[in-house]
Write a protein that holds these residues in place. Structure first.
Motif, PDB file in Angstrom:
ATOM      1  N   UNK A  59      12.211  49.047  28.780  1.00 29.32           N
ATOM      2  CA  UNK A  59      13.347  49.501  29.531  1.00 29.32           C
ATOM      3  C   UNK A  59      13.377  48.716  30.842  1.00 29.32           C
ATOM      4  N   UNK A  60      14.556  48.212  31.188  1.00 29.80           N
ATOM      5  CA  UNK A  60      14.665  47.495  32.456  1.00 29.80           C
ATOM      6  C   UNK A  60      16.111  47.503  32.936  1.00 29.80           C
ATOM      7  N   UNK A  61      16.266  47.401  34.250  1.00 29.16           N
ATOM      8  CA  UNK A  61      17.576  47.257  34.860  1.00 29.16           C
ATOM      9  C   UNK A  61      17.820  45.775  35.101  1.00 29.16           C
ATOM     10  N   UNK A  62      19.010  45.303  34.729  1.00 24.07           N
ATOM     11  CA  UNK A  62      19.394  43.920  35.002  1.00 24.07           C
ATOM     12  C   UNK A  62      20.568  43.926  35.962  1.00 24.07           C
ATOM     13  N   UNK A 106      17.488  49.044  27.065  1.00 24.96           N
ATOM     14  CA  UNK A 106      16.378  49.671  26.357  1.00 24.96           C
ATOM     15  C   UNK A 106      16.242  48.969  25.009  1.00 24.96           C
ATOM     16  N   UNK A 107      15.050  48.495  24.709  1.00 22.37           N
ATOM     17  CA  UNK A 107      14.807  47.794  23.450  1.00 22.37           C
ATOM     18  C   UNK A 107      13.794  48.583  22.628  1.00 22.37           C
ATOM     19  N   UNK A 108      14.149  48.847  21.381  1.00 23.30           N
ATOM     20  CA  UNK A 108      13.260  49.520  20.439  1.00 23.30           C
ATOM     21  C   UNK A 108      12.958  48.504  19.353  1.00 23.30           C
ATOM     22  N   UNK A 109      11.698  48.232  19.135  1.00 23.11           N
ATOM     23  CA  UNK A 109      11.320  47.174  18.199  1.00 23.11           C
ATOM     24  C   UNK A 109      10.388  47.715  17.126  1.00 23.11           C
ATOM     25  N   UNK A 110      10.598  47.266  15.911  1.00 21.87           N
ATOM     26  CA  UNK A 110       9.720  47.585  14.793  1.00 21.87           C
ATOM     27  C   UNK A 110       9.891  46.493  13.755  1.00 21.87           C
ATOM     28  N   UNK A 111       8.892  46.353  12.903  1.00 16.26           N
ATOM     29  CA  UNK A 111       8.989  45.318  11.896  1.00 16.26           C
ATOM     30  C   UNK A 111       9.853  45.798  10.736  1.00 16.26           C
ATOM     31  N   UNK A 112      10.546  44.862  10.091  1.00 13.67           N
ATOM     32  CA  UNK A 112      11.420  45.182   8.972  1.00 13.67           C
ATOM     33  C   UNK A 112      10.590  45.847   7.875  1.00 13.67           C
ATOM     34  N   UNK A 113      11.078  46.958   7.355  1.00 15.16           N
ATOM     35  CA  UNK A 113      10.354  47.689   6.323  1.00 15.16           C
ATOM     36  C   UNK A 113       9.338  48.671   6.874  1.00 15.16           C
ATOM     37  N   UNK A 114       9.244  48.759   8.196  1.00 12.29           N
ATOM     38  CA  UNK A 114       8.294  49.676   8.820  1.00 12.29           C
ATOM     39  C   UNK A 114       8.614  51.122   8.470  1.00 12.29           C
ATOM     40  N   UNK A 135      21.984  45.792  18.059  1.00 17.08           N
ATOM     41  CA  UNK A 135      23.229  46.494  18.356  1.00 17.08           C
ATOM     42  C   UNK A 135      23.347  46.707  19.862  1.00 17.08           C
ATOM     43  N   UNK A 136      24.564  46.822  20.322  1.00 20.07           N
ATOM     44  CA  UNK A 136      24.846  47.154  21.718  1.00 20.07           C
ATOM     45  C   UNK A 136      25.576  48.487  21.727  1.00 20.07           C
ATOM     46  N   UNK A 137      25.103  49.403  22.541  1.00 20.92           N
ATOM     47  CA  UNK A 137      25.689  50.736  22.631  1.00 20.92           C
ATOM     48  C   UNK A 137      26.195  50.936  24.045  1.00 20.92           C
TER      49      UNK A 137
END
Length: 52
Positions: free
Chosen positions: A1-4, A15-23, A41-43
């Motif tokens: 999470x960061x402010x730009x 906010x970035x949520x990361x996981x490997x494909x198939x996780x 995606x952008x929300x």
């Protein structure tokens, strides 16, 4: 999470949520579920603490 800081002086929260494909994740019921959506995606939500 960061402010730009944007060029107009405003700030955006990223906010970035990361996981490997198939996780797999465990849901509230304790069952495993596969991650199925791996596209970026952008929300746009209501302003959060006066930030976009």
């Amino acid at each position: 999470m960061k402010f730009l800081k944007e060029s107009d002086g405003s700030k955006t929260l990223h906010i970035h949520i990361d996981f490997r494909k198939g996780g797999e994740f465990v849901n509230d019921a304790g069952k495993k579920q596969k991650a199925y959506d791996t596209d970026d995606k952008t929300w746009l939500h209501l302003n959060f603490f006066q930030h976009e």
